[in-house]
Design an enzyme around this catalytic site. Structure first.
Site, short mmCIF file in Angstrom:
data_model
loop_
_atom_site.label_atom_id
_atom_site.label_comp_id
_atom_site.label_asym_id
_atom_site.label_seq_id
_atom_site.Cartn_x
_atom_site.Cartn_y
_atom_site.Cartn_z
N PRO A 1 -9.15 -49.16 -1.90
CA PRO A 1 -8.33 -48.40 -0.93
C PRO A 1 -8.45 -46.89 -1.14
CG PRO A 1 -7.10 -50.30 -1.74
CD PRO A 1 -8.39 -50.27 -2.51
N GLY B 1 -30.02 -50.44 -0.88
CA GLY B 1 -29.24 -51.01 0.23
C GLY B 1 -29.42 -50.21 1.51
N GLU C 1 -22.33 -48.38 3.20
CA GLU C 1 -23.36 -47.98 2.22
C GLU C 1 -23.60 -46.47 2.27
OE1 GLU C 1 -26.45 -50.70 1.38
OE2 GLU C 1 -25.38 -52.37 2.33
C1 LIG Z 1 -17.24 -53.46 7.96
C2 LIG Z 1 -17.34 -52.80 6.62
C3 LIG Z 1 -18.01 -53.46 5.60
C4 LIG Z 1 -18.08 -52.88 4.33
N1 LIG Z 1 -18.67 -53.58 3.30
C5 LIG Z 1 -18.56 -53.11 2.03
C6 LIG Z 1 -19.01 -53.90 0.92
O1 LIG Z 1 -19.56 -55.01 1.08
N2 LIG Z 1 -18.81 -53.42 -0.34
C7 LIG Z 1 -18.22 -52.22 -0.57
O2 LIG Z 1 -18.08 -51.86 -1.74
N3 LIG Z 1 -17.81 -51.43 0.46
C8 LIG Z 1 -17.95 -51.85 1.75
N4 LIG Z 1 -17.51 -51.08 2.80
C9 LIG Z 1 -16.90 -49.79 2.53
C10 LIG Z 1 -17.73 -48.61 3.02
O3 LIG Z 1 -18.83 -48.43 2.19
C11 LIG Z 1 -16.79 -47.40 3.09
O4 LIG Z 1 -15.91 -47.62 4.18
C12 LIG Z 1 -17.54 -46.10 3.26
O5 LIG Z 1 -18.27 -45.80 2.11
C13 LIG Z 1 -16.59 -44.93 3.57
O6 LIG Z 1 -15.51 -44.91 2.70
P1 LIG Z 1 -14.03 -44.80 3.28
O7 LIG Z 1 -13.86 -45.84 4.33
O8 LIG Z 1 -13.08 -44.82 2.15
O9 LIG Z 1 -13.97 -43.41 4.01
P2 LIG Z 1 -13.64 -41.96 3.28
O10 LIG Z 1 -14.40 -41.86 2.02
O11 LIG Z 1 -12.16 -41.85 3.26
O12 LIG Z 1 -14.25 -40.97 4.34
C14 LIG Z 1 -13.57 -40.64 5.56
C15 LIG Z 1 -14.41 -39.59 6.29
O13 LIG Z 1 -14.55 -38.41 5.48
C16 LIG Z 1 -15.93 -38.13 5.29
N5 LIG Z 1 -16.14 -37.60 3.95
C17 LIG Z 1 -15.66 -38.10 2.77
N6 LIG Z 1 -16.07 -37.34 1.75
C18 LIG Z 1 -16.82 -36.34 2.27
C19 LIG Z 1 -17.54 -35.24 1.73
N7 LIG Z 1 -17.59 -35.02 0.41
N8 LIG Z 1 -18.18 -34.41 2.57
C20 LIG Z 1 -18.17 -34.63 3.91
N9 LIG Z 1 -17.50 -35.67 4.49
C21 LIG Z 1 -16.85 -36.51 3.67
C22 LIG Z 1 -16.63 -39.46 5.47
O14 LIG Z 1 -17.99 -39.29 5.79
C23 LIG Z 1 -15.82 -40.08 6.59
O15 LIG Z 1 -16.26 -39.53 7.82
C24 LIG Z 1 -17.50 -51.62 4.09
C25 LIG Z 1 -16.84 -50.95 5.14
C26 LIG Z 1 -16.74 -51.53 6.38
C27 LIG Z 1 -16.00 -50.81 7.47
#
Ligand SMILES: Cc1cc2nc3c(=O)[nH]c(=O)nc-3n(C[C@H](O)[C@H](O)[C@H](O)COP(=O)(O)OP(=O)(O)OC[C@H]3O[C@@H](n4cnc5c(N)ncnc54)[C@H](O)[C@@H]3O)c2cc1C
Length: 382
Positions: free
Chosen positions: A128, A243, A364
């Site tokens: 989360p 990946g 990813e």
């Molecule tokens: C359908 C689905 C399947 C998934 N499957 C897996 C899985 O199998 N295993 C797993 O471990 N994870 C999985 N994920 C998680 C996925 O990898 C993350 O959702 C993704 O990495 C983004 O993280 P977050 O959702 O916490 O967004 P956040 O990290 O909160 O980011 C929110 C926004 O801020 C931007 N942002 C964040 N930091 C920066 C920065 N430093 N500079 C510029 N912009 C930034 C992001 O690009 C995004 O636009 C899955 C997600 C989904 C939706």
């Protein structure tokens, strides 16, 4: 430089294309509509050797190369992006790290059934409070006096989570050490204390089941440690490098679906007395889509080729995913435009491609994170 597939790669492409066209495509709309996990297609992918394509045959895999994996991923994702991601997670995020970092005993026990498709895997890094900032792990792993580990925490969005037998799990065993305090494990999903939440209700790739995983005082023996204590971040990042090649290939498949469906429609739909592809505005859209898809494919195959040749490929994999996911979203948007009103309703596939394409810019590593990765390589002079 050689742009032709080898005989083996061409055979993989034909097998994947036949399977995708004859068995996957007819079910894709129904899988999406019913949010149905395509168990029978996963079983067929196991039979065809698509769940561990690049794993050595000695460990139950297909013994093929990463280029073959890309080719098969594109074909299957062209038919159904949900089926594509199920395959991608098992190949790239589960088999690959166990193959590279597992002990011989771990490979025998876990990699062999995973690569043969007798078991299905998932990869649990996100939490989360830890998505893009993967080092902010809060799931704890505490070593016990008897050598075992007690693990507690919550993982988010885990693709295949609700249907997986095995998980490559990332934990924090020393928060003060930052990313060097991250440790990976092989987690059998039937271990007491492991529970999956309800499947996520998603915009697209609705046949792929993802959910939270709750870990409540889960006890694992030290023999399930993957790699070294504190070596988990390196495993996670290097795994995601690979990946991203798989997700770029998934994006390619979705983009191709958008193009092929729009092209077919444009040849039959008539306005002002002629097929709409005879209007230059529509013809140019199709030309742009085809050109961008080819460019994305070349980037993706280059990254795969580099990985096959054990050359550095992190920057190239990030470029491939960044560009291919952008191309998929653009192609899917233009696909809807070419279908007109029919693009906006579920009776036609264009809206599904549009919904499926979006995730390739998120998981990813989001597109913003890919740009950060590429920029970091540039800064280092790579
Ligand atoms: C359908 C689905 C399947 C998934 N499957 C897996 C899985 O199998 N295993 C797993 O471990 N994870 C999985 N994920 C998680 C996925 O990898 C993350 O959702 C993704 O990495 C983004 O993280 P977050 O959702 O916490 O967004 P956040 O990290 O909160 O980011 C929110 C926004 O801020 C931007 N942002 C964040 N930091 C920066 C920065 N430093 N500079 C510029 N912009 C930034 C992001 O690009 C995004 O636009 C899955 C997600 C989904 C939706």
């Amino acid at each position: 430089m050689e742009f032709q597939l080898t005989d083996d790669q061409a055979m993989v492409q034909k097998t994947a294309r036949d399977f995708a066209t004859l068995e996957v495509l007819p079910k894709a709309a129904e899988i999406d509509r019913d949010h149905r996990f395509p168990k029978e297609l996963v079983a067929r992918m196991a039979e065809l050797g698509f769940l561990g394509i690049a794993v050595p045959e000695a460990y139950g895999g297909g013994g093929m190369d990463v280029v073959s994996y890309v080719i098969a991923m594109e074909e299957i994702s062209r038919a159904c992006a949900s089926t594509g991601v199920i395959m991608s997670v098992n190949n790239s995020l589960v088999c690959d790290p166990i193959n590279r970092f597992g002990t011989e005993a771990q490979k025998q026990e876990w990699l062999t059934p995973l690569a043969a498709g007798k078991k299905l895997g998932c990869f649990a890094l996100s939490e989360p409070e830890a998505g893009s900032d993967a080092a902010a792990q809060r799931t704890t792993a505490v070593k016990q006096p008897d050598g075992s580990w007690i693990i507690s925490g919550t993982k988010n969005w885990i693709t295949n989570g609700p249907v997986a037998d095995v998980c490559v799990l990332f934990t924090m065993n020393d928060r003060a050490a930052g990313h060097k305090g991250i440790t990976a494990f092989i987690l059998p999903m039937d271990t007491p204390g492991v529970r999956c939440g309800s499947p996520d209700d998603k915009l697209g790739i609705r046949g792929s089941k993802s959910s939270q995983i709750f870990l409540d005082d889960v006890r694992l023996p030290d023999s399930l440690l993957l790699g070294e204590v504190g070596g988990g971040f390196k495993i996670a990042m290097s795994t995601l490098d690979g990946g991203r090649i798989g997700i770029a290939a998934q994006a390619l498949g979705i983009a191709r679906a958008a193009l092929e469906d729009a092209l077919a429609y444009s040849q039959t739909r008539k306005t002002f007395g002629k097929a709409i592809n005879q209007h230059q505005a529509i013809a140019f859209k199709l030309a742009d889509m085809a050109t961008e898809i080819d460019a994305a494919r070349l980037l993706t195959l280059r990254a795969a080729w580099l990985k096959d040749h054990k050359l550095p490929y992190g920057k190239e994999a990030a470029m491939a995913k960044l560009y291919a996911s952008d191309v998929a979203n653009k192609a899917a948007r233009e696909g809807i435009q070419i279908f007109g009103g029919n693009g906006y309703v579920t009776e036609y596939p264009a809206e599904r491609h549009f919904r499926d394409a979006k995730i390739t810019e998120i998981y990813e590593g989001t597109s913003e994170i890919q740009r950060l990765v590429i920029a970091n390589y540039l800064t280092k002079g790579a």
